[in-house]
Scaffold this active site. Structure first.
Site, PDB file in Angstrom:
ATOM      1  N   ASP A   1      -0.020  -4.738  -3.077  1.00 52.42           N
ATOM      2  CA  ASP A   1      -0.080  -5.133  -1.967  1.00 52.42           C
ATOM      3  C   ASP A   1       1.245  -5.362  -1.592  1.00 52.42           C
ATOM      4  O   ASP A   1       1.776  -6.072  -2.448  1.00 52.42           O
ATOM      5  CB  ASP A   1      -1.047  -5.914  -1.474  1.00 52.42           C
ATOM      6  CG  ASP A   1      -1.503  -5.859   0.184  1.00 52.42           C
ATOM      7  OD1 ASP A   1      -1.773  -4.810   0.604  1.00 52.42           O
ATOM      8  OD2 ASP A   1      -0.808  -6.857   0.646  1.00 52.42           O
TER       9      ASP A   1
ATOM     10  N   PHE B   1      10.189   5.972   0.610  1.00 52.54           N
ATOM     11  CA  PHE B   1       9.182   6.120   1.588  1.00 52.54           C
ATOM     12  C   PHE B   1       9.263   4.761   2.651  1.00 52.54           C
ATOM     13  O   PHE B   1      10.012   3.947   2.331  1.00 52.54           O
ATOM     14  CB  PHE B   1       7.683   6.223   0.892  1.00 52.54           C
ATOM     15  CG  PHE B   1       7.328   4.968   0.128  1.00 52.54           C
ATOM     16  CD1 PHE B   1       7.921   4.687  -1.233  1.00 52.54           C
ATOM     17  CD2 PHE B   1       6.414   4.041   0.563  1.00 52.54           C
ATOM     18  CE1 PHE B   1       7.364   3.612  -1.850  1.00 52.54           C
ATOM     19  CE2 PHE B   1       6.153   2.978   0.034  1.00 52.54           C
ATOM     20  CZ  PHE B   1       6.525   2.761  -1.352  1.00 52.54           C
TER      21      PHE B   1
ATOM     22  N   LYS C   1      16.220   3.099  -7.521  1.00 47.25           N
ATOM     23  CA  LYS C   1      15.416   1.883  -6.787  1.00 47.25           C
ATOM     24  C   LYS C   1      14.611   1.135  -7.841  1.00 47.25           C
ATOM     25  O   LYS C   1      14.593  -0.016  -7.557  1.00 47.25           O
ATOM     26  CB  LYS C   1      14.362   2.761  -5.821  1.00 47.25           C
ATOM     27  CG  LYS C   1      13.730   2.086  -5.142  1.00 47.25           C
ATOM     28  CD  LYS C   1      12.813   2.516  -4.179  1.00 47.25           C
ATOM     29  CE  LYS C   1      11.737   1.588  -3.478  1.00 47.25           C
ATOM     30  NZ  LYS C   1      10.895   2.085  -2.632  1.00 47.25           N
TER      31      LYS C   1
ATOM     32  N   HIS D   1      11.021  -4.519  -5.735  1.00 45.60           N
ATOM     33  CA  HIS D   1       9.954  -5.294  -5.688  1.00 45.60           C
ATOM     34  C   HIS D   1       9.122  -4.928  -6.777  1.00 45.60           C
ATOM     35  O   HIS D   1       8.354  -5.723  -7.516  1.00 45.60           O
ATOM     36  CB  HIS D   1       9.615  -5.802  -4.368  1.00 45.60           C
ATOM     37  CG  HIS D   1       9.477  -4.298  -3.426  1.00 45.60           C
ATOM     38  ND1 HIS D   1      10.286  -3.456  -3.436  1.00 45.60           N
ATOM     39  CD2 HIS D   1       8.290  -4.056  -2.831  1.00 45.60           C
ATOM     40  CE1 HIS D   1       9.720  -2.467  -2.715  1.00 45.60           C
ATOM     41  NE2 HIS D   1       8.594  -2.902  -2.331  1.00 45.60           N
TER      42      HIS D   1
HETATM   43  P1  IMP Z   1       0.003  -2.211   1.900  1.00 41.59           P
HETATM   44  O1  IMP Z   1       0.461  -2.619   0.867  1.00 41.59           O
HETATM   45  O2  IMP Z   1      -0.871  -0.687   1.893  1.00 41.59           O
HETATM   46  O3  IMP Z   1      -0.536  -2.988   2.980  1.00 41.59           O
HETATM   47  O4  IMP Z   1       1.266  -1.439   2.719  1.00 41.59           O
HETATM   48  C1  IMP Z   1       2.621  -1.860   2.436  1.00 41.59           C
HETATM   49  C2  IMP Z   1       3.593  -1.525   3.506  1.00 41.59           C
HETATM   50  O5  IMP Z   1       4.898  -1.647   3.134  1.00 41.59           O
HETATM   51  C3  IMP Z   1       3.656   0.068   3.662  1.00 41.59           C
HETATM   52  O6  IMP Z   1       3.634   0.153   5.261  1.00 41.59           O
HETATM   53  C4  IMP Z   1       4.811   0.567   3.009  1.00 41.59           C
HETATM   54  O7  IMP Z   1       5.277   1.723   3.706  1.00 41.59           O
HETATM   55  C5  IMP Z   1       5.537  -0.463   3.135  1.00 41.59           C
HETATM   56  N1  IMP Z   1       6.496  -0.732   1.799  1.00 41.59           N
HETATM   57  C6  IMP Z   1       5.897  -1.194   0.589  1.00 41.59           C
HETATM   58  N2  IMP Z   1       6.808  -1.141  -0.415  1.00 41.59           N
HETATM   59  C7  IMP Z   1       7.465  -0.458  -0.069  1.00 41.59           C
HETATM   60  C8  IMP Z   1       8.785   0.407  -0.496  1.00 41.59           C
HETATM   61  O8  IMP Z   1       9.114   0.133  -1.853  1.00 41.59           O
HETATM   62  N3  IMP Z   1       9.515   1.067   0.467  1.00 41.59           N
HETATM   63  C9  IMP Z   1       9.395   1.104   1.457  1.00 41.59           C
HETATM   64  N4  IMP Z   1       8.453   0.682   2.302  1.00 41.59           N
HETATM   65  C10 IMP Z   1       7.448   0.005   1.494  1.00 41.59           C
END
Ligand code: IMP
Length: 223
Positions: free
Chosen positions: A74, A164, A187, A201
């Protein structure tokens, strides 16, 4: 703490970008994972208010449904000038109004509009971080959590086509390119000389997971 002894695990995510990155990170340990989508699992509702709660919800649902250990992620973008938003709602900011999916160009523009409303135009007013919490949950409900963060600055306009989600607007500290301009290995932080820390992260959370849960015999990755 529990070691992961099983060779087969499931990545509890339907997000193709995340699944690809986690499989990159698992590769050097001789592990590969199928995703929740491969098992046709429904996406559980993320009702938590912390990354840890939502990561557990996803990993627990996938482990219970498949009988395999499940690794979830998450994650989100926390912008200081926006009091930490979008935070755990980072994916929601990309939901199209007609419910037909996610649009990250729109989501990045929403973040930019919110920053403009706050008058945040100088880089030092546009700081934030990506956060990832990985949760490894076994079918018996035992779970371990690992958090990774990377500080950075929000840029506008978006730069780069790689990665992404919000990658094109996030410039990690110490760099003059965005995640959207970095190949995956950069990255992750796998370029020479970076050692075990990782850059993103996700790589940083993964490094903690690997150190804690992967048996010494399985180690050998550079994550
Ligand atoms: P969830 O963890 O499914 O709630 O969504 C995480 C959100 O953060 C998504 O919209 C991802 O696109 C964004 N996100 C998480 N990690 C990255 C990353 O490494 N790059 C770009 N967007 C990220």
């Amino acid at each position: 703490m529990r070691f992961l002894t099983e060779r087969e695990i499931i990545v509890a995510s339907h997000n193709a970008g995340k699944v690809a990155e986690i499989n990159d990170l698992l590769g050097p340990y001789g592990l590969s994972a199928r995703s929740a989508k491969d098992f046709n699992l429904p996406e559980p509702e993320e009702t938590g208010t912390t990354f840890e709660e939502n990561a557990f919800t996803k990993a627990h649902a996938a482990a219970s449904a498949t009988g395999l250990p499940a690794l979830s992620d998450d994650s989100g973008l926390c912008v200081d000038a926006l009091d930490g938003a979008p935070g755990v709602y980072t994916a929601d900011w990309a939901e199209k109004e007609d419910g037909s999916g996610r649009d990250f160009d729109m989501a990045m523009r929403k973040v930019e509009d919110a920053l403009q409303k706050k008058g945040a135009v100088h880089p030092e007013q546009r700081t934030g971080r990506f956060v990832a919490v990985l949760c490894l949950c076994w079918p018996d409900g035992h779970a371990e959590h690992f958090r990774g963060e990377i500080e950075g600055t929000l840029v506008w306009p978006p730069r780069g086509q790689l990665g992404f989600g919000y990658d094109p607007v996030f410039m990690p500290e110490g760099h003059d390119v965005t995640f959207g301009e970095m190949p995956a290995s950069e990255k992750h932080g796998w370029e020479a000389g970076r050692g075990d820390l990782g850059l993103s992260h996700r790589a940083r959370a993964f490094a903690k997971f690997a150190t804690t849960c992967l048996e010494p015999g399985m180690k050998g990755g550079s994550a």
